[in-house]
Design a protein around this motif. Structure first.
Motif, PDB file in Angstrom:
ATOM      1  N   ASP A  26       0.839  -1.083  -0.215  1.00  0.00           N
ATOM      2  CA  ASP A  26       0.145   0.260  -0.157  1.00  0.00           C
ATOM      3  C   ASP A  26       0.424   1.394  -0.146  1.00  0.00           C
ATOM      4  N   ALA A  27       2.024   0.688   0.806  1.00  0.00           N
ATOM      5  CA  ALA A  27       2.371   2.456   0.936  1.00  0.00           C
ATOM      6  C   ALA A  27       3.038   2.836  -0.418  1.00  0.00           C
ATOM      7  N   THR A  28       3.636   2.309  -1.285  1.00  0.00           N
ATOM      8  CA  THR A  28       4.358   2.458  -2.526  1.00  0.00           C
ATOM      9  C   THR A  28       3.480   2.286  -3.722  1.00  0.00           C
ATOM     10  N   ALA A  29       2.285   1.584  -3.477  1.00  0.00           N
ATOM     11  CA  ALA A  29       1.096   1.751  -4.515  1.00  0.00           C
ATOM     12  C   ALA A  29       1.044   2.833  -5.430  1.00  0.00           C
ATOM     13  N   VAL A  30       1.084   4.449  -5.625  1.00  0.00           N
ATOM     14  CA  VAL A  30       0.602   4.913  -6.086  1.00  0.00           C
ATOM     15  C   VAL A  30       2.320   4.766  -6.736  1.00  0.00           C
ATOM     16  N   ASP A  31       3.432   5.192  -6.480  1.00  0.00           N
ATOM     17  CA  ASP A  31       3.842   4.863  -7.444  1.00  0.00           C
ATOM     18  C   ASP A  31       4.732   3.614  -8.303  1.00  0.00           C
ATOM     19  N   PHE A  32       4.115   2.841  -8.042  1.00  0.00           N
ATOM     20  CA  PHE A  32       3.510   1.179  -8.412  1.00  0.00           C
ATOM     21  C   PHE A  32       2.661   1.847  -9.880  1.00  0.00           C
ATOM     22  N   ILE A  33       1.820   1.993  -9.358  1.00  0.00           N
ATOM     23  CA  ILE A  33       0.585   2.262 -10.681  1.00  0.00           C
ATOM     24  C   ILE A  33       1.464   2.974 -11.793  1.00  0.00           C
ATOM     25  N   LEU A  34       1.768   4.339 -11.553  1.00  0.00           N
ATOM     26  CA  LEU A  34       2.039   5.293 -12.520  1.00  0.00           C
ATOM     27  C   LEU A  34       3.801   4.744 -13.559  1.00  0.00           C
ATOM     28  N   ALA A  35       4.295   3.783 -12.373  1.00  0.00           N
ATOM     29  CA  ALA A  35       5.244   3.499 -13.144  1.00  0.00           C
ATOM     30  C   ALA A  35       5.130   1.916 -14.019  1.00  0.00           C
ATOM     31  N   GLY A  36       3.714   1.678 -14.082  1.00  0.00           N
ATOM     32  CA  GLY A  36       2.961   1.148 -15.820  1.00  0.00           C
ATOM     33  C   GLY A  36       2.135  -0.091 -15.060  1.00  0.00           C
ATOM     34  N   GLY A  37       1.921  -0.222 -13.400  1.00  0.00           N
ATOM     35  CA  GLY A  37       0.610  -1.872 -12.811  1.00  0.00           C
ATOM     36  C   GLY A  37      -0.315  -0.384 -12.992  1.00  0.00           C
ATOM     37  N   HIS A  38      -0.937  -1.864 -12.977  1.00  0.00           N
ATOM     38  CA  HIS A  38      -2.630  -1.452 -13.303  1.00  0.00           C
ATOM     39  C   HIS A  38      -3.689  -2.023 -12.043  1.00  0.00           C
ATOM     40  N   GLY A  39      -3.148  -1.724 -11.080  1.00  0.00           N
ATOM     41  CA  GLY A  39      -3.305  -1.747  -9.700  1.00  0.00           C
ATOM     42  C   GLY A  39      -3.154  -2.042  -7.984  1.00  0.00           C
ATOM     43  N   GLY A  40      -3.868  -2.729  -7.175  1.00  0.00           N
ATOM     44  CA  GLY A  40      -3.072  -2.838  -6.133  1.00  0.00           C
ATOM     45  C   GLY A  40      -4.367  -4.043  -5.591  1.00  0.00           C
ATOM     46  N   ILE A  41      -3.727  -5.438  -4.702  1.00  0.00           N
ATOM     47  CA  ILE A  41      -4.437  -5.260  -4.269  1.00  0.00           C
ATOM     48  C   ILE A  41      -3.967  -5.196  -2.856  1.00  0.00           C
ATOM     49  N   SER A  42      -5.460  -4.115  -1.728  1.00  0.00           N
ATOM     50  CA  SER A  42      -4.899  -3.740  -0.747  1.00  0.00           C
ATOM     51  C   SER A  42      -5.375  -4.378   0.585  1.00  0.00           C
ATOM     52  N   VAL A  43      -4.877  -4.360   1.781  1.00  0.00           N
ATOM     53  CA  VAL A  43      -5.135  -4.005   2.754  1.00  0.00           C
ATOM     54  C   VAL A  43      -6.039  -2.350   3.142  1.00  0.00           C
ATOM     55  N   THR A  44      -5.425  -1.180   2.921  1.00  0.00           N
ATOM     56  CA  THR A  44      -5.856  -0.135   3.694  1.00  0.00           C
ATOM     57  C   THR A  44      -7.617  -0.031   2.685  1.00  0.00           C
ATOM     58  N   ALA A  45      -7.758  -1.195   1.662  1.00  0.00           N
ATOM     59  CA  ALA A  45      -8.940  -0.607   0.890  1.00  0.00           C
ATOM     60  C   ALA A  45     -10.592  -1.477   1.703  1.00  0.00           C
ATOM     61  N   ASN A  46      -9.564  -2.774   2.817  1.00  0.00           N
ATOM     62  CA  ASN A  46     -10.624  -2.625   3.586  1.00  0.00           C
ATOM     63  C   ASN A  46     -11.257  -0.854   4.933  1.00  0.00           C
ATOM     64  N   TYR A  78      -6.415   5.413  -7.104  1.00  0.00           N
ATOM     65  CA  TYR A  78      -5.910   4.403  -8.011  1.00  0.00           C
ATOM     66  C   TYR A  78      -5.843   5.023  -9.298  1.00  0.00           C
ATOM     67  N   PHE A  79      -7.490   4.974  -9.802  1.00  0.00           N
ATOM     68  CA  PHE A  79      -7.453   5.480 -10.953  1.00  0.00           C
ATOM     69  C   PHE A  79      -6.783   6.735 -10.867  1.00  0.00           C
ATOM     70  N   ALA A  80      -7.099   7.563 -10.180  1.00  0.00           N
ATOM     71  CA  ALA A  80      -5.939   8.560 -10.598  1.00  0.00           C
ATOM     72  C   ALA A  80      -4.838   8.163 -11.692  1.00  0.00           C
ATOM     73  N   ALA A  81      -4.382   7.760 -10.562  1.00  0.00           N
ATOM     74  CA  ALA A  81      -2.908   6.968 -10.868  1.00  0.00           C
ATOM     75  C   ALA A  81      -3.036   6.136 -12.276  1.00  0.00           C
ATOM     76  N   LEU A  82      -3.788   5.921 -12.385  1.00  0.00           N
ATOM     77  CA  LEU A  82      -3.769   4.782 -13.761  1.00  0.00           C
ATOM     78  C   LEU A  82      -3.867   5.752 -14.491  1.00  0.00           C
ATOM     79  N   GLU A  83      -4.515   6.886 -14.523  1.00  0.00           N
ATOM     80  CA  GLU A  83      -5.042   7.678 -15.596  1.00  0.00           C
ATOM     81  C   GLU A  83      -3.343   8.658 -15.814  1.00  0.00           C
ATOM     82  N   GLY A  84      -2.342   8.828 -14.836  1.00  0.00           N
ATOM     83  CA  GLY A  84      -1.274   8.889 -15.108  1.00  0.00           C
ATOM     84  C   GLY A  84      -1.048  10.766 -14.348  1.00  0.00           C
ATOM     85  N   ASP A  85      -2.548  11.013 -13.985  1.00  0.00           N
ATOM     86  CA  ASP A  85      -2.576  11.875 -12.884  1.00  0.00           C
ATOM     87  C   ASP A  85      -1.635  11.961 -11.610  1.00  0.00           C
ATOM     88  N   ALA A  86      -0.606  11.927 -11.729  1.00  0.00           N
ATOM     89  CA  ALA A  86       0.571  11.975 -10.800  1.00  0.00           C
ATOM     90  C   ALA A  86      -0.079  12.739  -9.042  1.00  0.00           C
TER      91      ALA A  86
END
Length: 291
Positions: free
Chosen positions: A188-208, A218-226
Motif C-alpha cells: 500500500d505504501a508504494t502503490a501510487v508509484d507502482f501504478i504510475l510506473a506502469g502497474g494496473h492496480g493494487g490488492i490492498s489491505v488499506t482498501a478494507n 488508484y484510478f487517478a494514478a492509472l490515468e497518469g495524474d500523479a
C-alpha cells in the motif's frame, strides 16, 4: 483483466472462531457500494493460513454468490503444497471465481526451478486465470523477475501481485512480458508509484478501511495524474503504515471492528491488537477521515 483497487478482504469471525457470514455479507455490500473494483477472498488478509480446506472453499463460494457478478472475485488459493494449491484452485473454479491468486509456497523455500514447476503444474491442471503472488516478507521465498517472465508465457498465468515494495521490480518484469500480463502491487505504501510506473492496480489491505478513496487514488494514478493521486493518497499514509504495526490482519480487523463492520474476533495463533497500538491505529483512521 482486472484494474484499480482490489480489496484483500478480511474474514470476519465470531467469538467461537467460526466464520461470521452475516458480517461477511455486510462487507461485500460495503465494498460494492464503495466502488471497490474487485474482491480478493481468503488471501493473507483473509486468514487463509488458519482456515481449513472446507472453510476456505465455503468462504470463496459465499463471496462469489453474494457478489453475484457485480464485480470480479479473485480467490486466494496458494499453498506450500502443490497438491493442496491445485485442490483449492479447482474448488475456486467450481465456485465461479473469476481468477485465483497463488502465493509462493511458504516455509519450505523452493528453488526458482521449483517455483516455476509448482506454478506450471497448477496452471496446466486447472483452467482458470491465475495471478502469481510474491510476498517474501511473509513466505521466506522470493519469486524473482526472471522466473515471473518464464511463467508469463503460460496461457492462463495472467499477472502477478508483487508485494516487495521494490518499484524496480515492475521495470524488470515489464521488460520481459507481453502487454497483456497484469502487474498489481501488494504494498500500500508504494502503490501510487507502482501504478504510475506502469502497474494496473493494487490488492490492498488499506482498501478494507477506505475503499471509496483508494479507488479514486488508484484510478487517478492509472490515468497518469500523479499530482491528484498523491494528493488523494496523502491522508491514507498513516493507514498504509500503521495497519502493519502488528502482523496483518491484526490491525485491520481491529480497525474494522472500531468502524462497526465486524466483531473483534480473530483466530489463533493471531491475537487481537495490543492495547498499546490502539491509539496509533485510531490516529491513522482519524487522519483518513473514517472515525
Amino acid at each position: 483483466m482486472f484494474r484499480g483497487s482490489m480489496v484483500a478482504l478480511v474474514t470476519p469471525m465470531l467469538e467461537d472462531e467460526s466464520i461470521d457470514y452475516m458480517s461477511l455479507e455486510k462487507l461485500v455490500e460495503f465494498h460494492i457500494a464503495s466502488g471497490t473494483d474487485a474482491i480478493v477472498a481468503v488471501g493473507t488478509t483473509g486468514e487463509s493460513a488458519t482456515l481449513d480446506m472446507q472453510e476456505h472453499c465455503e468462504v470463496v463460494k459465499f463471496v462469489v454468490d453474494k457478489v453475484n457478478k457485480r464485480i470480479p472475485v479473485i480467490a486466494g488459493t496458494g499453498a506450500n503444497s502443490t497438491t493442496e494449491a491445485i485442490e483449492l484452485t479447482q474448488c475456486a473454479k467450481e465456485a465461479g471465481a473469476d481468477a485465483c491468486l497463488l502465493v509462493t509456497p511458504y516455509y519450505n523455500k523452493p528453488t526458482q526451478e521449483g517455483l516455476y514447476l509448482h506454478y506450471k503444474k497448477i496452471a496446466e491442471t486447472v483452467d482458470i486465470p491465475q495471478i502469481l503472488y510474491n510476498v517474501p516478507g511473509r513466505t521466506a521465498c522470493d519469486l524473482l523477475p526472471e522466473t515471473v517472465i518464464r511463467l508469463a508465457k503460460i496461457k492462463n498465468i495472467i499477472g502477478i501481485k508483487e508485494a516487495t515494495g521494490d518499484i524496480s521490480r515492475i521495470t524488470q518484469i515489464k521488460a520481459g512480458v507481453s502487454d497483456e500480463f497484469d502487474l498489481y502491487t501488494g504494498d500500500d505504501a508504494t502503490a501510487v508509484d507502482f501504478i504510475l510506473a506502469g502497474g494496473h492496480g493494487g490488492i490492498s489491505v488499506t482498501a478494507n478501511v477506505t475503499p471509496k478513496l483508494l479507488h479514486e487514488v488508484y484510478f487517478a494514478a492509472l490515468e497518469g495524474d500523479a499530482e491528484k493521486a498523491r494528493r488523494l493518497d496523502a491522508p491514507l499514509e498513516g493507514l498504509h503504515r500503521d495497519l502493519f504495526v502488528e502482523a496483518n490482519p491484526i490491525p485491520v480487523k481491529w480497525a474494522l471492528a472500531e468502524m462497526g463492520l465486524i466483531g473483534h474476533a480473530i483466530r489463533l495463533p493471531m491475537t487481537q491488537l495490543s492495547e498499546k497500538y490502539h491509539a496509533v491505529v485510531r490516529a491513522a483512521m482519524q487522519q483518513a477521515g473514517v472515525v
